[in-house]
Design a protein around this motif. Structure first.
Motif, PDB file in Angstrom:
ATOM      1  N   HIS A  48     -36.315 -61.364  68.704  1.00  0.00           N
ATOM      2  CA  HIS A  48     -36.998 -60.086  68.892  1.00  0.00           C
ATOM      3  C   HIS A  48     -36.792 -59.571  70.312  1.00  0.00           C
ATOM      4  CE1 HIS A  48     -40.040 -56.959  68.719  1.00  0.00           C
ATOM      5  NE2 HIS A  48     -40.633 -57.495  69.776  1.00  0.00           N
ATOM      6  N   ARG A  49     -36.929 -60.455  71.306  1.00  0.00           N
ATOM      7  CA  ARG A  49     -36.737 -60.039  72.695  1.00  0.00           C
ATOM      8  C   ARG A  49     -35.339 -59.454  72.908  1.00  0.00           C
ATOM      9  NH1 ARG A  49     -40.488 -61.750  76.691  1.00  0.00           N
ATOM     10  NH2 ARG A  49     -42.484 -61.174  75.781  1.00  0.00           N
ATOM     11  N   PHE A  50     -34.359 -60.013  72.208  1.00  0.00           N
ATOM     12  CA  PHE A  50     -32.984 -59.540  72.336  1.00  0.00           C
ATOM     13  C   PHE A  50     -32.681 -58.353  71.422  1.00  0.00           C
ATOM     14  CE2 PHE A  50     -32.389 -63.216  74.826  1.00  0.00           C
ATOM     15  CZ  PHE A  50     -31.147 -63.157  75.441  1.00  0.00           C
ATOM     16  N   GLY A  51     -33.674 -57.856  70.719  1.00  0.00           N
ATOM     17  CA  GLY A  51     -33.458 -56.717  69.836  1.00  0.00           C
ATOM     18  C   GLY A  51     -32.676 -57.064  68.585  1.00  0.00           C
ATOM     19  N   ILE A  52     -32.768 -58.321  68.136  1.00  0.00           N
ATOM     20  CA  ILE A  52     -32.054 -58.782  66.946  1.00  0.00           C
ATOM     21  C   ILE A  52     -33.085 -59.043  65.857  1.00  0.00           C
ATOM     22  CG2 ILE A  52     -30.524 -60.555  65.997  1.00  0.00           C
ATOM     23  CD1 ILE A  52     -29.609 -61.104  68.901  1.00  0.00           C
ATOM     24  N   HIS A  53     -32.863 -58.520  64.671  1.00  0.00           N
ATOM     25  CA  HIS A  53     -33.857 -58.602  63.611  1.00  0.00           C
ATOM     26  C   HIS A  53     -33.291 -59.319  62.382  1.00  0.00           C
ATOM     27  CE1 HIS A  53     -36.197 -55.800  66.001  1.00  0.00           C
ATOM     28  NE2 HIS A  53     -35.128 -55.021  66.078  1.00  0.00           N
ATOM     29  N   GLY A  54     -34.112 -60.189  61.796  1.00  0.00           N
ATOM     30  CA  GLY A  54     -33.803 -60.785  60.503  1.00  0.00           C
ATOM     31  C   GLY A  54     -32.711 -61.829  60.486  1.00  0.00           C
ATOM     32  N   ARG A  55     -32.451 -62.503  61.605  1.00  0.00           N
ATOM     33  CA  ARG A  55     -31.363 -63.483  61.639  1.00  0.00           C
ATOM     34  C   ARG A  55     -31.862 -64.865  62.081  1.00  0.00           C
ATOM     35  NH1 ARG A  55     -25.861 -60.519  63.665  1.00  0.00           N
ATOM     36  NH2 ARG A  55     -25.020 -62.248  62.426  1.00  0.00           N
ATOM     37  N   VAL A  56     -33.121 -65.139  61.802  1.00  0.00           N
ATOM     38  CA  VAL A  56     -33.696 -66.414  62.222  1.00  0.00           C
ATOM     39  C   VAL A  56     -33.012 -67.577  61.513  1.00  0.00           C
ATOM     40  CG1 VAL A  56     -35.802 -67.792  62.371  1.00  0.00           C
ATOM     41  CG2 VAL A  56     -35.912 -65.314  62.669  1.00  0.00           C
ATOM     42  N   GLU A  57     -32.802 -67.447  60.215  1.00  0.00           N
ATOM     43  CA  GLU A  57     -32.182 -68.542  59.467  1.00  0.00           C
ATOM     44  C   GLU A  57     -30.768 -68.813  59.973  1.00  0.00           C
ATOM     45  OE1 GLU A  57     -31.084 -69.682  54.840  1.00  0.00           O
ATOM     46  OE2 GLU A  57     -32.599 -68.154  55.253  1.00  0.00           O
ATOM     47  N   ASN A 458     -36.886 -55.763  74.340  1.00  0.00           N
ATOM     48  CA  ASN A 458     -38.287 -55.893  73.951  1.00  0.00           C
ATOM     49  C   ASN A 458     -39.098 -56.772  74.897  1.00  0.00           C
ATOM     50  OD1 ASN A 458     -38.165 -54.219  71.629  1.00  0.00           O
ATOM     51  ND2 ASN A 458     -37.127 -55.861  70.515  1.00  0.00           N
ATOM     52  N   ALA A 459     -38.573 -56.988  76.101  1.00  0.00           N
ATOM     53  CA  ALA A 459     -39.324 -57.733  77.120  1.00  0.00           C
ATOM     54  C   ALA A 459     -40.140 -56.750  77.953  1.00  0.00           C
ATOM     55  CB  ALA A 459     -38.365 -58.513  78.016  1.00  0.00           C
ATOM     56  N   PRO A 460     -41.458 -56.963  78.109  1.00  0.00           N
ATOM     57  CA  PRO A 460     -42.259 -56.090  78.968  1.00  0.00           C
ATOM     58  C   PRO A 460     -41.882 -56.295  80.436  1.00  0.00           C
ATOM     59  CG  PRO A 460     -43.640 -57.313  77.413  1.00  0.00           C
ATOM     60  CD  PRO A 460     -42.283 -57.953  77.398  1.00  0.00           C
ATOM     61  N   VAL A 461     -41.547 -55.201  81.128  1.00  0.00           N
ATOM     62  CA  VAL A 461     -41.079 -55.291  82.517  1.00  0.00           C
ATOM     63  C   VAL A 461     -41.771 -54.222  83.351  1.00  0.00           C
ATOM     64  CG1 VAL A 461     -39.086 -55.149  84.062  1.00  0.00           C
ATOM     65  CG2 VAL A 461     -38.820 -56.188  81.799  1.00  0.00           C
ATOM     66  N   LEU A 462     -42.268 -54.639  84.510  1.00  0.00           N
ATOM     67  CA  LEU A 462     -42.825 -53.723  85.511  1.00  0.00           C
ATOM     68  C   LEU A 462     -41.946 -53.794  86.751  1.00  0.00           C
ATOM     69  CD1 LEU A 462     -45.139 -51.863  86.549  1.00  0.00           C
ATOM     70  CD2 LEU A 462     -46.274 -53.935  87.378  1.00  0.00           C
ATOM     71  N   LEU A 463     -41.434 -52.653  87.178  1.00  0.00           N
ATOM     72  CA  LEU A 463     -40.613 -52.555  88.382  1.00  0.00           C
ATOM     73  C   LEU A 463     -41.437 -51.883  89.473  1.00  0.00           C
ATOM     74  CD1 LEU A 463     -37.384 -51.156  86.676  1.00  0.00           C
ATOM     75  CD2 LEU A 463     -37.949 -53.558  87.101  1.00  0.00           C
ATOM     76  N   MET A 464     -41.338 -52.384  90.705  1.00  0.00           N
ATOM     77  CA  MET A 464     -42.122 -51.810  91.798  1.00  0.00           C
ATOM     78  C   MET A 464     -41.258 -51.631  93.041  1.00  0.00           C
ATOM     79  SD  MET A 464     -45.895 -53.544  91.384  1.00  0.00           S
ATOM     80  CE  MET A 464     -45.497 -55.100  92.179  1.00  0.00           C
ATOM     81  N   THR A 465     -41.560 -50.579  93.793  1.00  0.00           N
ATOM     82  CA  THR A 465     -40.781 -50.267  94.981  1.00  0.00           C
ATOM     83  C   THR A 465     -41.554 -49.294  95.857  1.00  0.00           C
ATOM     84  OG1 THR A 465     -38.689 -49.325  95.774  1.00  0.00           O
ATOM     85  CG2 THR A 465     -39.614 -48.376  93.779  1.00  0.00           C
ATOM     86  N   ALA A 466     -41.237 -49.297  97.153  1.00  0.00           N
ATOM     87  CA  ALA A 466     -41.794 -48.272  98.031  1.00  0.00           C
ATOM     88  C   ALA A 466     -41.030 -46.970  97.858  1.00  0.00           C
ATOM     89  CB  ALA A 466     -41.724 -48.735  99.483  1.00  0.00           C
ATOM     90  N   SER A 467     -39.739 -47.083  97.632  1.00  0.00           N
ATOM     91  CA  SER A 467     -38.897 -45.900  97.417  1.00  0.00           C
ATOM     92  C   SER A 467     -37.638 -46.330  96.687  1.00  0.00           C
ATOM     93  CB  SER A 467     -38.527 -45.258  98.757  1.00  0.00           C
ATOM     94  OG  SER A 467     -37.766 -46.175  99.534  1.00  0.00           O
TER      95      SER A 467
END
Length: 726
Positions: A48-57, A458-467
């Protein structure tokens, strides 16, 4: 025939008794079981994180097959000689032999037919599990390599594979397979390594370059990452030594994380340390916490409270996971340098209630057992082997830690097949990621960030910067789509005048500029571009001001790390607590990791992003009463920056001074956008270059190690006084 009366060893043993896990069938079973458990516990979430669906088996099939087949080449006499005699002369590496056996022996055709197109993914996993294919060193031995396929333990392995896969017609006939270094062996029953490897390479290249769907590319990268983790698990914790411990580690990787209450503790600890009785979030902090998407960019000035916004954001994700009945998320807080990572840990985590959780795993793993279980690779020095064992132990600690404060290399190293990052990968599957100070990432690392965002959508990511430059913002928007990037700007204090910028043409005026600030008991920060320049200024200012009782400090990155830590804490305390004047001369280490506020800044001209950061150490209060002066000197040479960066920064500085007024953080950033080089790389070309450099995904059939950062200007050394300790 050689070795027919001896067991086939997969690893060296330290005593006369050979345990089952050191033999080829036992080791293969251990790795197959570890891979199977990894897929069972983490497979669906990883896909799921890699955006791949239905290929677990499919993934589970590939991983178990990898476990069984990855080391079959160790049955060859060259590897067995290495185990017994430490002979480094081998025709080809054992994983290449494994792939050749699977591809070309007719007895294994039923398995290949059953896998279909997935066979190429399996070949990539087998060939790449030591990150050394294609082999750069060439053929080391001139003698043929013999694989005794009729050996009882090789046949035992095949029978185990037949039982596990249900493919009854896997048949291995004959006494042995001979691999020859000759291009045209005279014996028709002998395989030419050159010919067979060439055929396999051409097949894999044709497959990888034949309009391969991006999902298959990601599946291959994910398969290799999990295969490497499974091999490490099976090797470090075999069945006899602790299969239960192995399964517990896997479940910890999947299930240990931070609860909302844990993150409340971090915020409460921060507030108490600053004597804040009731913490009231700022608007941008609340907006960050409430950001609904998977990718959020926060732009806020130095000292505005970005870190607390990040912990509030993480708390929101912990609440979402709880509401959806998912395991709590593991937080990776990633910073550009060791110094910034250390400061984040000290300021927010070290004394919080979470400290025990961060280190809770150490006593739970028999570290010596792991060190002993990990065998030396066949082209690896003893020191490399020790380092690999320590990397494994570090990875297992992270698997059991709910919260990891680290350099960005820890996570983004995945994009270049860095060993530690691959070992950490199972812990990343459940991760949420904060990348702070992203403006400070060099071009190479920022490109790896782009590929991390693209291939783990599908990974939650927060990016931070001054500029952040408009060009980099455009790249971030392009990598996930314009609608997926949420940008939050902190503007409440960004427009307040803080800085009075001046050029200083004559370096001899430095002392006279400092004198007035010193007389008023102020704090002075001098930032240089090189250690040599910093040392020269330090000696000059120490000679002039220390006789008058003024403390003069020097801080740069070439101290021993343990000394840096002491100096780091001392200078921060002196700026915050000392009643008298202080002068600190520093290099780029002052740009991010020093949480201090100076009354005067003297700095050599650097890149625009670096200049904004340096100015962030001047007048660093939320609502300053009056602007304070910054004097800018031209450096003798551009290094460590590019000449074009210094030229661009000079235009930026001239335009700012021409405004003829005190300047705000907003002014600095807006002028950055205006002055940004119009000849910047096309977005599409930048993405193509980023993809090429991210060999974790772009390698497909190749598994090589790339560079995480641009080339630097330093080397590691041991000081003479420390030599005895090492």
């Amino acid at each position: 025939m050689r070795f027919m009366d001896k067991p086939l060893l997969a690893k060296r043993v330290r005593s006369g008794n050979i345990p089952p896990h050191a033999r080829l069938p036992g080791h293969s079973a251990d790795v197959a079981d570890a891979c199977g458990m990894l897929c069972f516990v983490l497979g669906r979430r990883a896909l799921h994180r890699f955006g791949i669906h239905g290929r677990v088996e499919e993934m589970c099939t590939l991983l178990r097959q990898f476990g069984w087949w990855h080391d079959t080449g160790k049955a060859g006499d060259h590897f067995q000689d290495f185990i017994e005699f430490r002979s480094m002369q081998q025709l080809v590496r054992h994983e290449v032999v494994s792939a050749l056996l699977l591809r070309f022996h007719p007895g294994f055709a039923p398995l290949i037919e059953q896998l279909g197109e997935l066979k190429n993914v399996l070949f990539c996993m087998i060939l790449g599990h030591h990150r050394k294919f294609p082999q750069r060193k060439g053929q080391l031995a001139s003698s043929p390599l013999t694989v005794p396929i009729s050996h009882p333990e090789f046949q035992e392995l095949i029978e185990a594979i037949k039982r596990d896969t249900g493919i009854a017609d896997l048949t291995v006939a004959g006494d042995s397979i001979l691999l020859s270094p000759d291009a045209d062996p005279s014996d028709e029953n002998t395989w030419s390594v050159q010919v067979k490897v060439s055929i396999l390479r051409k097949e894999l290249i044709a497959w990888a370059t034949g309009n391969l769907p991006e999902e298959t590319v990601r599946l291959t990268a994910l398969g290799k990452a999990l295969a490497i983790a499974g091999d490490v698990l099976g090797s470090a914790l075999p069945e006899a030594a602790g299969a239960g411990e192995r399964n517990r580690l896997i479940r910890n990787a999947a299930e240990i994380g931070l609860s909302p209450e844990n993150l409340d503790q971090v915020i409460l600890h921060w507030a108490k340390a600053r004597y804040i009785e009731q913490f009231i979030p700022r608007e941008f902090q609340k907006e960050t916490a409430e950001s609904p998407g998977l990718l959020t960019l926060v732009e806020a000035g130095c000292g505005s409270g970005k870190s607390i916004a990040a912990y509030m954001w993480a708390r929101s994700w912990a609440l979402r996971c709880r509401a959806e009945n998912l395991p709590p998320p593991r937080l990776f807080f990633c910073l550009p340098t060791m110094g910034t990572a250390t400061e984040q840990y000290k300021d927010y985590v070290m004394d919080a209630v979470l400290e025990a959780l961060l280190e809770h795993s150490r006593a739970d793993i028999d570290l010596e057992t792991i060190r002993n279980a990990l065998e030396t690779e066949d082209d690896e020095s003893e020191q490399e082997s020790i380092q690999r064992a320590e990397d494994t132990i570090d990875a297992f600690r992270i698997w059991q830690s709910p919260f990891v404060v680290c350099t960005a290399d820890t996570v983004l190293g995945l994009m270049v097949n860095a060993r530690k990052s691959l070992y950490h990968f199972p812990a990343m599957v459940n991760g949420i990621f904060v990348f702070d100070e992203i403006h400070a990432m060099d071009k190479q690392m920022f490109r790896h960030l782009l590929m991390f965002l693209r291939h783990m959508p599908n990974a939650p990511v927060l990016l931070m910067t001054a500029s952040l430059s408009e060009h980099r913002k455009s790249l971030l928007a392009a990598v996930r789509g314009d609608g997926e990037l949420k940008v939050i700007s902190r503007t409440a204090s960004a427009s307040i005048p803080r800085y009075l910028l001046h050029r200083m043409a004559d370096k001899r005026k430095v002392e006279s500029v400092i004198e007035q600030i010193i007389l008023d008991g102020g704090k002075v920060l001098v930032v240089c571009n090189t250690v040599r320049s910093a040392c020269n200024y330090y000696e000059q200012l120490k000679k002039r001001f220390e006789p008058d009782g003024v403390r003069v400090e020097l801080y740069h990155a070439q101290y021993r790390y343990r000394d840096r830590s002491v100096i780091h804490r001392r200078v921060i305390d002196e700026f915050k607590q000392a009643s008298g004047p202080v002068i600190l001369v520093a290099t780029q280490v002052a740009e991010m990791s020093l949480d201090l506020s100076a009354d005067l800044l003297i700095t050599e001209l650097a890149s625009i992003a670096a200049m904004i950061q340096r100015l962030g150490r001047l007048n660093r209060t939320e609502f300053p009463k009056t602007p304070k002066p910054a004097w800018i000197l031209m450096p003798e040479h551009a290094s460590p920056y590019e000449p074009s960066e210094i030229e661009q920064s000079e235009r930026w500085l001239d335009n700012l001074i021409a405004l003829g007024r005190a300047l705000s953080q907003e002014d600095l950033v807006n002028m950055f956008g205006q002055i940004e080089d119009e000849a910047k790389t096309d977005i599409a070309e930048e993405m193509r270059s980023a993809y090429r450099n991210a060999v974790f995904v772009s390698g497909v059939w190749k598994t090589e190690v790339g560079m995480i950062r641009d080339h630097g200007y330093t080397i590691n050394v041991i000081l003479e006084r420390d030599l005895a300790d090492y």
